[in-house]
Design a protein around this motif. Structure first.
Motif, mmCIF file in Angstrom:
data_model
loop_
_atom_site.group_PDB
_atom_site.id
_atom_site.type_symbol
_atom_site.label_atom_id
_atom_site.label_comp_id
_atom_site.label_asym_id
_atom_site.label_seq_id
_atom_site.Cartn_x
_atom_site.Cartn_y
_atom_site.Cartn_z
ATOM 1 N N LYS A 64 5.518 -15.377 -20.512
ATOM 2 C CA LYS A 64 5.863 -14.470 -21.609
ATOM 3 C C LYS A 64 5.546 -15.118 -22.947
ATOM 4 N N LEU A 67 1.853 -14.948 -23.619
ATOM 5 C CA LEU A 67 1.448 -13.633 -24.127
ATOM 6 C C LEU A 67 1.807 -13.503 -25.604
ATOM 7 N N THR A 72 -4.207 -13.736 -23.339
ATOM 8 C CA THR A 72 -4.278 -12.383 -22.789
ATOM 9 C C THR A 72 -3.870 -12.377 -21.319
ATOM 10 N N ARG A 73 -3.553 -11.196 -20.837
ATOM 11 C CA ARG A 73 -3.242 -11.046 -19.415
ATOM 12 C C ARG A 73 -4.441 -11.468 -18.573
ATOM 13 N N ALA A 99 3.383 -13.318 -12.455
ATOM 14 C CA ALA A 99 2.670 -12.679 -13.567
ATOM 15 C C ALA A 99 2.868 -11.163 -13.532
ATOM 16 N N ARG A 100 2.791 -10.582 -12.354
ATOM 17 C CA ARG A 100 2.990 -9.133 -12.218
ATOM 18 C C ARG A 100 4.348 -8.725 -12.804
ATOM 19 N N PHE A 103 4.328 -9.069 -16.630
ATOM 20 C CA PHE A 103 3.572 -7.965 -17.241
ATOM 21 C C PHE A 103 4.375 -6.671 -17.206
ATOM 22 N N GLU A 104 5.022 -6.393 -16.078
ATOM 23 C CA GLU A 104 5.842 -5.178 -15.961
ATOM 24 C C GLU A 104 6.986 -5.207 -16.958
ATOM 25 N N ASP A 107 5.641 -4.541 -20.409
ATOM 26 C CA ASP A 107 5.346 -3.110 -20.566
ATOM 27 C C ASP A 107 6.617 -2.309 -20.813
#
Length: 112
Positions: A64, A67, A72-73, A99-100, A103-104, A107
Motif C-alpha cells: 500500500k 502505491l 504502479t500496480r 497484492a490482489r 488492490f481490492e 479500490d
C-alpha cells in the motif's frame, strides 16, 4: 472534523513503546527520508525484499505504501513475476494473493 488523513497508529507502541519509537523516528524518519533514494524506489526495494524473505505480515502495508509512493500496480506485479524465478514460485504466488487484496482494498477506499 478535519479532512486530513488519519495517521495510522503504530502497531507496536501499545505493547513495545521503544520499538514503536524506533519504528517511527529511526526507520520511517531517518532511514526512509535519506536523500540517496526516492520514497518510490525505497518502496520498490522494500517490497522486493519482503517478497523474497516471505515476510507476509509486512507485505500488505508496504505494498500500500508503495502505491502511495508512486509504484504502479503493474510494477508491483512485474516485481512479483520477476522474483518468482529468484525467490521461488510459492513465494510469488503468495505475494500475488496479497497484492490482489491490497488492490481490492485500495479500490474500495477510492470509491468509498
Amino acid at each position: 472534523m478535519t479532512d486530513a488523513p488519519a495517521v495510522p497508529k503504530n502497531p507496536f507502541s501499545d505493547i513495545a513503546p521503544a520499538l514503536g519509537k524506533y519504528t517511527d523516528k529511526v526507520l520511517f524518519g531517518d532511514v526512509w527520508k535519506r536523500p540517496g533514494l526516492s520514497p518510490r524506489d525505497r518502496s520498490l526495494i522494500t517490497v522486493a525484499s519482503l517478497i523474497s524473505g516471505y515476510r507476509i505480515n509486512e507485505m500488505p502495508g508496504h505494498m500500500k505504501r508503495a502505491l502511495d509512493n508512486g509504484v504502479t500496480r503493474d510494477e508491483l506485479i512485474e516485481t512479483i513475476t520477476h522474483l518468482a524465478f529468484y525467490a521461488g514460485w510459492p513465494t510469488a504466488a503468495t505475494a500475488v494473493g496479497i497484492a490482489r487484496k491490497v488492490f481490492e482494498q485500495a479500490d474500495t477506499e477510492r470509491r468509498g
